[in-house]
Design a protein around this motif. Structure first.
Motif, PDB file in Angstrom:
ATOM      1  N   THR A  99      80.659  35.066   8.519  1.00 18.20           N
ATOM      2  CA  THR A  99      80.091  35.627   7.285  1.00 18.20           C
ATOM      3  C   THR A  99      78.745  36.285   7.543  1.00 18.20           C
ATOM      4  O   THR A  99      78.474  37.398   7.068  1.00 18.20           O
ATOM      5  CB  THR A  99      79.945  34.531   6.222  1.00 18.20           C
ATOM      6  N   LEU A 100      77.883  35.629   8.299  1.00 17.78           N
ATOM      7  CA  LEU A 100      76.554  36.182   8.560  1.00 17.78           C
ATOM      8  C   LEU A 100      76.621  37.429   9.445  1.00 17.78           C
ATOM      9  O   LEU A 100      75.883  38.401   9.230  1.00 17.78           O
ATOM     10  CB  LEU A 100      75.668  35.121   9.205  1.00 17.78           C
ATOM     11  N   LEU A 101      77.518  37.420  10.450  1.00 19.71           N
ATOM     12  CA  LEU A 101      77.674  38.603  11.302  1.00 19.71           C
ATOM     13  C   LEU A 101      78.305  39.765  10.534  1.00 19.71           C
ATOM     14  O   LEU A 101      77.959  40.930  10.748  1.00 19.71           O
ATOM     15  CB  LEU A 101      78.512  38.246  12.525  1.00 19.71           C
ATOM     16  N   PHE A 102      79.229  39.438   9.645  1.00 17.50           N
ATOM     17  CA  PHE A 102      79.819  40.451   8.769  1.00 17.50           C
ATOM     18  C   PHE A 102      78.735  41.089   7.901  1.00 17.50           C
ATOM     19  O   PHE A 102      78.721  42.310   7.688  1.00 17.50           O
ATOM     20  CB  PHE A 102      80.891  39.799   7.894  1.00 17.50           C
ATOM     21  N   THR A 103      77.824  40.270   7.411  1.00 20.54           N
ATOM     22  CA  THR A 103      76.717  40.770   6.590  1.00 20.54           C
ATOM     23  C   THR A 103      75.815  41.688   7.407  1.00 20.54           C
ATOM     24  O   THR A 103      75.364  42.736   6.913  1.00 20.54           O
ATOM     25  CB  THR A 103      75.907  39.590   6.035  1.00 20.54           C
ATOM     26  N   LEU A 104      75.539  41.320   8.656  1.00 18.34           N
ATOM     27  CA  LEU A 104      74.735  42.166   9.532  1.00 18.34           C
ATOM     28  C   LEU A 104      75.428  43.512   9.773  1.00 18.34           C
ATOM     29  O   LEU A 104      74.783  44.577   9.755  1.00 18.34           O
ATOM     30  CB  LEU A 104      74.493  41.451  10.863  1.00 18.34           C
ATOM     31  N   ALA A 105      76.735  43.478  10.001  1.00 21.82           N
ATOM     32  CA  ALA A 105      77.487  44.723  10.204  1.00 21.82           C
ATOM     33  C   ALA A 105      77.444  45.596   8.951  1.00 21.82           C
ATOM     34  O   ALA A 105      77.422  46.829   9.041  1.00 21.82           O
ATOM     35  CB  ALA A 105      78.935  44.403  10.583  1.00 21.82           C
ATOM     36  N   SER A 106      77.432  44.971   7.766  1.00 22.22           N
ATOM     37  CA  SER A 106      77.307  45.722   6.516  1.00 22.22           C
ATOM     38  C   SER A 106      75.990  46.473   6.457  1.00 22.22           C
ATOM     39  O   SER A 106      75.928  47.620   6.003  1.00 22.22           O
ATOM     40  CB  SER A 106      77.422  44.774   5.314  1.00 22.22           C
ATOM     41  N   PHE A 126      78.735  59.966  11.448  1.00 18.52           N
ATOM     42  CA  PHE A 126      80.090  59.460  11.184  1.00 18.52           C
ATOM     43  C   PHE A 126      80.554  58.498  12.278  1.00 18.52           C
ATOM     44  O   PHE A 126      81.111  57.431  11.959  1.00 18.52           O
ATOM     45  CB  PHE A 126      81.054  60.636  11.043  1.00 18.52           C
ATOM     46  N   PRO A 127      80.345  58.804  13.575  1.00 15.47           N
ATOM     47  CA  PRO A 127      80.732  57.837  14.611  1.00 15.47           C
ATOM     48  C   PRO A 127      80.018  56.494  14.462  1.00 15.47           C
ATOM     49  O   PRO A 127      80.627  55.441  14.687  1.00 15.47           O
ATOM     50  CB  PRO A 127      80.333  58.538  15.917  1.00 15.47           C
ATOM     51  N   MET A 128      78.734  56.509  14.085  1.00 11.84           N
ATOM     52  CA  MET A 128      78.021  55.246  13.896  1.00 11.84           C
ATOM     53  C   MET A 128      78.619  54.454  12.745  1.00 11.84           C
ATOM     54  O   MET A 128      78.751  53.223  12.820  1.00 11.84           O
ATOM     55  CB  MET A 128      76.535  55.507  13.636  1.00 11.84           C
ATOM     56  N   LEU A 129      78.987  55.144  11.680  1.00  7.23           N
ATOM     57  CA  LEU A 129      79.598  54.461  10.541  1.00  7.23           C
ATOM     58  C   LEU A 129      80.927  53.832  10.938  1.00  7.23           C
ATOM     59  O   LEU A 129      81.214  52.676  10.584  1.00  7.23           O
ATOM     60  CB  LEU A 129      79.793  55.444   9.386  1.00  7.23           C
ATOM     61  N   LEU A 130      81.749  54.582  11.681  1.00  5.45           N
ATOM     62  CA  LEU A 130      83.036  54.039  12.124  1.00  5.45           C
ATOM     63  C   LEU A 130      82.835  52.832  13.033  1.00  5.45           C
ATOM     64  O   LEU A 130      83.555  51.828  12.913  1.00  5.45           O
ATOM     65  CB  LEU A 130      83.851  55.115  12.843  1.00  5.45           C
ATOM     66  N   ALA A 131      81.860  52.917  13.947  1.00  7.23           N
ATOM     67  CA  ALA A 131      81.585  51.783  14.837  1.00  7.23           C
ATOM     68  C   ALA A 131      81.129  50.559  14.047  1.00  7.23           C
ATOM     69  O   ALA A 131      81.538  49.422  14.341  1.00  7.23           O
ATOM     70  CB  ALA A 131      80.523  52.179  15.865  1.00  7.23           C
ATOM     71  N   SER A 132      80.314  50.785  13.034  1.00  7.19           N
ATOM     72  CA  SER A 132      79.841  49.675  12.200  1.00  7.19           C
ATOM     73  C   SER A 132      80.975  49.074  11.385  1.00  7.19           C
ATOM     74  O   SER A 132      81.025  47.850  11.175  1.00  7.19           O
ATOM     75  CB  SER A 132      78.712  50.154  11.276  1.00  7.19           C
ATOM     76  N   ARG A 133      81.888  49.923  10.924  1.00  3.76           N
ATOM     77  CA  ARG A 133      83.049  49.415  10.183  1.00  3.76           C
ATOM     78  C   ARG A 133      83.951  48.581  11.096  1.00  3.76           C
ATOM     79  O   ARG A 133      84.516  47.565  10.675  1.00  3.76           O
ATOM     80  CB  ARG A 133      83.828  50.577   9.583  1.00  3.76           C
ATOM     81  N   VAL A 134      84.085  49.010  12.351  1.00  2.00           N
ATOM     82  CA  VAL A 134      84.857  48.219  13.312  1.00  2.00           C
ATOM     83  C   VAL A 134      84.198  46.859  13.499  1.00  2.00           C
ATOM     84  O   VAL A 134      84.884  45.820  13.547  1.00  2.00           O
ATOM     85  CB  VAL A 134      84.971  48.964  14.661  1.00  2.00           C
ATOM     86  N   MET A 135      82.871  46.835  13.585  1.00  2.00           N
ATOM     87  CA  MET A 135      82.152  45.564  13.712  1.00  2.00           C
ATOM     88  C   MET A 135      82.397  44.678  12.495  1.00  2.00           C
ATOM     89  O   MET A 135      82.577  43.456  12.627  1.00  2.00           O
ATOM     90  CB  MET A 135      80.663  45.823  13.873  1.00  2.00           C
ATOM     91  N   GLN A 136      82.414  45.273  11.304  1.00  2.00           N
ATOM     92  CA  GLN A 136      82.724  44.493  10.108  1.00  2.00           C
ATOM     93  C   GLN A 136      84.096  43.832  10.240  1.00  2.00           C
ATOM     94  O   GLN A 136      84.257  42.640   9.926  1.00  2.00           O
ATOM     95  CB  GLN A 136      82.727  45.397   8.878  1.00  2.00           C
ATOM     96  N   GLY A 137      85.073  44.598  10.679  1.00  2.00           N
ATOM     97  CA  GLY A 137      86.424  44.060  10.827  1.00  2.00           C
ATOM     98  C   GLY A 137      86.501  42.968  11.874  1.00  2.00           C
ATOM     99  O   GLY A 137      87.166  41.940  11.672  1.00  2.00           O
ATOM    100  N   VAL A 138      85.826  43.167  13.000  1.00  2.00           N
ATOM    101  CA  VAL A 138      85.837  42.183  14.087  1.00  2.00           C
ATOM    102  C   VAL A 138      85.190  40.879  13.640  1.00  2.00           C
ATOM    103  O   VAL A 138      85.740  39.787  13.823  1.00  2.00           O
ATOM    104  CB  VAL A 138      85.120  42.753  15.330  1.00  2.00           C
ATOM    105  N   PHE A 139      83.993  40.971  13.051  1.00  2.00           N
ATOM    106  CA  PHE A 139      83.264  39.766  12.658  1.00  2.00           C
ATOM    107  C   PHE A 139      83.883  39.090  11.439  1.00  2.00           C
ATOM    108  O   PHE A 139      83.828  37.866  11.302  1.00  2.00           O
ATOM    109  CB  PHE A 139      81.801  40.104  12.363  1.00  2.00           C
TER     110      PHE A 139
END
Length: 523
Positions: A98-105, A114-127
């Motif tokens: 939950t906390l890592l998901f929040t950081l990715a948000s 756009f690439p940074m946003l996609l990478a951050s969204r991938v991090m949201q999914g992973v965490f």
């Protein structure tokens, strides 16, 4: 406080068990908010896609990668939930996720490209992948056995309402602030959920020595990433690159096929597989999982396409598009706990069949919409579709895990969530492609009637000129009308296909065999 023997997501016994009083209420709210926030982020960007695509100078079709990058990353990492919970404990894993998901948000909100946003969204999914199965498991362990149907109903309610509330809240934020706020709102919620669960459920983690040193199936994970990732990129980029006329698409197709086939062979021979594919030998699990995958494709396809159509071609603001779609959550909100309470008293196949049929009937009704449709028919169609949505998610999960021994329920729960996520990502990519392709075909067909020898066209252009429009403006207006009609027809066809897909599942679901008793928590 009473106690009950429960099992963690990896099948190990945990203590103390059941909560009561205000702690039960607060823990239920915290766990519900956790699953709600996770699923919400799958759909909150739906109505923001046109705005975000414009800000980053990409096409709306490319903008849907913001949705699929999240759902695919989460789907790939879902099978690791059991391993992580077994190694570190359910509560610790949920809180950390939950906390890592929040950081990715936060990183999503701070994205400057756009690439940074996609990478951050991938991090949201992973965490965030572990949040859904762990919230489900923890929620059932804090309730006594006879109330776990209610607990599952509450959990299902949060996962069903989130895809509906997402477009509404996202639309309001887009109209009244900026798209960055659809990610920033996760910060206070994520911190509240993480801290609350850590305090309310402290001391519940019991880690078996065997689980502490259990190895991870790295080969299986790599093959899953290659197979699913290549397939999703293929679906996202296929239309843009002219499908298999492109060497890139051919390469992705080969990688996906080889990766997934090798994954199946490897997992079947692995002593500690990432995904327990032997579960598909169980009839009820196979039927429930396939229905969940196909039903999610139909559901999430509609959830993505309808807001796009309303905003781009019907003149709706992001908030009004979200407000329209959000009507689907009204009845689902009230039906979720009710279905959970009575799920063991009524044949789950009958409840699911009712949900499929209602969804299909509403889909056929919606497929009759025209470009001049008013707000209320669209909103009411979403309202009644909420009945269908509420009546098939929870029963399908119940059917999937029915008859399984307690030690296999965790693995089964992980796979059912995997199937739901894959349905969401594939449904988004496939329906977006079909929508754009069908609209282009409809546009070409309608344009065949636009020529100087068509009296109706000449009469329409003459009336526009009489209103003071010059020839260029009149032809531009006509082109806009044809484009709107083309995408409306394409939207109607998507709704029809979704309805037919749901209707086809009615026969399949009756292949399952009762009793449909979920032996969660070892009870």
């Amino acid at each position: 406080m009473s106690s009950a023997q429960a099992t963690d997501i990896a099948g190990a016994p945990v203590a103390p068990g059941v909560l009561s009083g205000i702690r039960l209420v607060l823990a239920t709210i915290a766990l519900g908010l956790g699953s709600f926030m996770n699923v919400l982020d799958l759909t909150i960007v739906n109505v923001a896609v046109p705005t975000m695509a414009g800000d980053f100078a990409v096409t709306p079709t490319e903008g849907t990668w913001i949705i699929t990058s999240y759902s695919v990353a989460e789907a790939i990492m879902l099978p690791l939930a059991g391993f992580l919970a077994g190694r570190f404990g359910e509560v610790r894993t949920f809180v950390a996720s939950t906390l890592l998901f929040t950081l990715a948000s936060l990183l999503c909100a701070m994205s400057f490209s756009f690439p940074m946003l996609l990478a951050s969204r991938v991090m949201q999914g992973v965490f965030g992948a572990s949040m859904i199965p762990l919230s489900q498991t923890l929620l059932t362990t804090i309730y006594p056995p006879h109330q776990r149907g209610l607990a599952l109903g509450i959990w299902a309610m949060t996962t069903v309402i989130a895809p509906i509330v997402g477009p509404l809240s996202g639309g309001w934020l887009i109209d009244n602030a900026t798209w960055h706020w659809i990610f920033l709102v996760n910060l206070p919620v994520g911190l509240l959920v993480g801290v609350s669960v850590a305090i309310l459920m402290a001391g519940r983690d019991v880690i078996q020595p065997a689980k502490r040193h259990q190895r991870i199936d790295w080969v299986g994970l790599a093959l899953l990433i290659v197979g699913i990732g290549s397939l999703q990129i293929l679906l996202d980029k296929g239309n843009e690159l002219d499908w298999f006329n492109s060497a890139t698409i051919v390469t992705l197709g080969v990688l996906s096929a080889v990766g997934l086939l090798t994954f199946v062979v490897w997992e079947l021979g692995e002593s500690a597989p990432l995904v327990d594919l032997s579960l598909f030998a169980q009839r009820n699990f196979l039927v429930g999982s396939v229905c969940l995958l196909l039903g999610s494709i139909a559901f999430f396809g509609v959830v993505v396409i309808v807001p796009l159509w309303l905003q781009v071609f019907q003149g709706y603001t992001a908030f009004w598009a979200g407000k329209t779609v959000a009507f689907g959550g009204v009845l689902a909100f009230f039906l979720g706990p009710v279905i959970g309470i009575y799920i063991n008293r009524i044949d789950a196949r009958a409840i699911t069949t009712f949900g499929f049929i209602v969804f299909a009937l509403v889909g056929f009704w919606s497929a009759r919409f025209t470009p001049d449709i008013d707000y209320w028919p669209v909103a009411l169609s979403r309202l009644f579709m909420g009945i269908g949505i509420a009546c098939f998610f929870l029963p399908l999960v119940t059917i999937s895990i029915s008859g399984l021994p307690a030690e296999r329920v965790a693995a089964a729960s992980g796979i059912t969530n995997l199937m739901r996520n894959l349905g969401a990502s594939f449904g988004t990519a496939i329906t977006t492609w079909l929508w754009a392709s069908d609209a282009a075909e409809q546009h070409a067909r309608l344009m065949e009637n636009i020529h100087p020898y068509n009296p109706a066209v000449n009469d329409y252009l003459d009336r526009l000129r009489q209103l003071g429009m010059p020839d260029d403006a009149a032809h531009a207006w006509l082109e806009r009308m044809i484009n709107t009609q083309s995408y409306t027809l394409a939207t109607d066809h998507i709704l029809t296909l979704s309805a037919l897909l749901m209707l086809s599942l009615v026969t399949l679901i009756w292949w399952a065999r009762p009793p449909f008793v979920a032996r969660l928590g070892g009870h």
